[in-house]
Design an enzyme around this catalytic site. Structure first.
Site, mmCIF file in Angstrom:
data_model
loop_
_atom_site.group_PDB
_atom_site.id
_atom_site.type_symbol
_atom_site.label_atom_id
_atom_site.label_comp_id
_atom_site.label_asym_id
_atom_site.label_seq_id
_atom_site.Cartn_x
_atom_site.Cartn_y
_atom_site.Cartn_z
ATOM 1 N N ARG A 66 22.609 -51.676 -4.029
ATOM 2 C CA ARG A 66 22.390 -51.029 -5.316
ATOM 3 C C ARG A 66 23.353 -49.881 -5.572
ATOM 4 N NH1 ARG A 66 18.005 -53.376 -3.993
ATOM 5 N NH2 ARG A 66 18.566 -52.528 -1.988
ATOM 6 N N THR A 67 23.536 -49.011 -4.586
ATOM 7 C CA THR A 67 24.322 -47.807 -4.864
ATOM 8 C C THR A 67 25.752 -48.186 -5.222
ATOM 9 O OG1 THR A 67 22.911 -46.557 -3.374
ATOM 10 C CG2 THR A 67 25.011 -45.552 -3.949
ATOM 11 N N LYS A 95 41.708 -49.177 12.980
ATOM 12 C CA LYS A 95 42.837 -48.882 13.871
ATOM 13 C C LYS A 95 42.781 -47.446 14.376
ATOM 14 C CE LYS A 95 45.920 -51.759 11.051
ATOM 15 N NZ LYS A 95 47.074 -51.638 10.142
ATOM 16 N N ARG A 116 30.058 -43.165 0.937
ATOM 17 C CA ARG A 116 28.856 -43.338 1.782
ATOM 18 C C ARG A 116 29.330 -43.465 3.218
ATOM 19 N NH1 ARG A 116 23.745 -47.244 1.019
ATOM 20 N NH2 ARG A 116 23.301 -45.559 -0.429
ATOM 21 N N HIS A 144 21.457 -37.551 -0.699
ATOM 22 C CA HIS A 144 21.763 -38.691 -1.580
ATOM 23 C C HIS A 144 21.495 -38.230 -3.018
ATOM 24 C CE1 HIS A 144 22.458 -42.666 -2.893
ATOM 25 N NE2 HIS A 144 21.638 -43.349 -2.123
HETATM 26 C C1 NCD Z 1 18.597 -45.706 0.269
HETATM 27 C C2 NCD Z 1 19.717 -45.149 1.131
HETATM 28 O O1 NCD Z 1 20.740 -45.804 1.350
HETATM 29 O O2 NCD Z 1 19.544 -44.012 1.543
HETATM 30 N N1 NCD Z 1 18.986 -46.790 -0.510
HETATM 31 C C3 NCD Z 1 19.628 -46.573 -1.710
HETATM 32 O O3 NCD Z 1 20.610 -45.881 -1.779
HETATM 33 N N2 NCD Z 1 19.080 -47.118 -2.800
HETATM 34 C C4 NCD Z 1 17.336 -45.921 1.007
HETATM 35 C C5 NCD Z 1 17.326 -46.773 2.241
HETATM 36 O O4 NCD Z 1 18.338 -47.317 2.684
HETATM 37 O O5 NCD Z 1 16.222 -46.918 2.793
#
Ligand code: NCD
Length: 321
Positions: A66-67, A95, A116, A144
């Site tokens: 999703r993100t 590498k 991320r 987040h």
């Molecule tokens: C979350 C995350 O990656 O922190 N997911 C997200 O970004 N929608 C929650 C999770 O992974 O449990």
């Protein structure tokens, strides 16, 4: 530019968003409002291209559905384009290239970087070496912040307000980065927080203290049925298996809570159930068809909210800057 002129809070132009603490309450409110205005554009029913000729890099060193995809959708709906790293094994990090070098290089290829990474603090480090805005899309168990914006937009849409809500935070409050950002924002808006976690996965004590200093009303209720009784929001999280130093510790808590219709039978009719997703058994599929289920709407709102944020950070300002 076709359509939308509004580009979110002017104060955000060119800024990093690493922690939810980087945003003031007013800025958060403005971003939630900007996200709502973006809904028809996110649905493709209206068109706006404030990110024309802008490139946004997606640097994802941890799994994401999703993100990453909602950020990519947001950039493209705004008329921009993306450079994407979705598989670290296909990059020079394999590498031995450092995160700093990777970020430095990306900042010369793109106008902003969405990052991320499994290490807490990685986004802050990236912001130090990048001369382009860094948007933290999850740094280990840290923060987040963009998830929080869409979480708040979901609550705002359901209740018409963000103040005075009673919110149950359920699950892995220790390692869950969505919780760490959301709890702070909810405290800013004066929410009442009910913490409901397995005993080994509490909210880190220093975070709880910070929220209490902010004046947040916080209680603990491990019994889920009791916790939801007069709540407005039940925010469910997955146990963050990948953050456990010891697999045996994970096995002790795996599957210890599950939301189904019977758990919700004593809840207010307008209670909404949220989850950042992915779910891994914490919410039974039977909840999906109840009016309580808000998690798919929440996942959709990721696109307009991230559009509002990207426009605020990257769109040319009205003075043409
Ligand atoms: C979350 C995350 O990656 O922190 N997911 C997200 O970004 N929608 C929650 C999770 O992974 O449990």
């Amino acid at each position: 530019m076709v359509g939308l002129r509004f580009a979110g809070p002017m104060s955000l132009h060119g800024r990093d968003v690493i922690s939810i603490r980087d945003l003031s309450r007013d800025e958060i409110e403005e971003l939630v409002a900007a996200g709502r205005k973006m809904v028809p554009y996110a649905e493709g029913n209206k068109i706006t291209h404030p990110l024309e000729n802008k490139i946004v890099a997606m640097a994802f060193f941890e799994p994401s559905t999703r993100t990453r995809l909602s950020f990519e959708s947001a950039v493209q709906r705004l008329g921009g384009s993306c450079l994407t790293i979705a598989d670290v094994s296909a990059t020079s990090m394999r590498k031995g290239e450092s995160l700093s070098d990777t970020i430095r290089m990306l900042s010369s290829y793109a106008d902003a970087i969405v990052l991320r990474h499994p290490n807490e603090g990685s986004a802050r480090l990236a912001a130090r070496v990048s001369d382009r805005p860094i948007l933290n899309a999850g740094d280990g168990a840290g923060q987040h912040p963009t998830q929080t914006l869409l979480d708040l937009a979901t609550m705002q849409e359901a209740f018409g307000t963000l103040s005075g809500l009673k919110v149950v935070l359920l699950g892995d409050l220790k390692y869950g980065r969505t919780i760490h950002s959301l709890a702070y924002a909810l405290a800013l808006f004066g929410a009442e927080l009910v913490l409901s976690s397995p005993p080994t996965l509490p909210l880190p004590p220093e975070e709880r203290q910070e929220l209490e200093h902010m004046g947040a009303r916080i209680t603990e209720e491990p019994e889920i049925r009791k916790a939801v009784q007069d709540a407005d929001v039940l925010y469910v999280t997955r146990i963050q298996k990948e953050r456990f130093p010891d697999e045996a510790e994970y096995r002790k808590v795996a599957g210890t809570y599950r939301i189904d219709s019977s758990v919700l039978s004593g809840a207010k009719s307008r209670l909404i159930v949220m989850h950042p997703l992915p779910r891994a058994g914490e919410i039974a599929a039977e909840v999906d068809s109840t009016p309580h289920a808000a998690y798919f709407r929440q996942a959709f709102l990721a696109v307009p909210v991230r559009m509002g944020l990207l426009a605020a950070i990257l769109a040319p300002t009205r003075k043409g800057g």
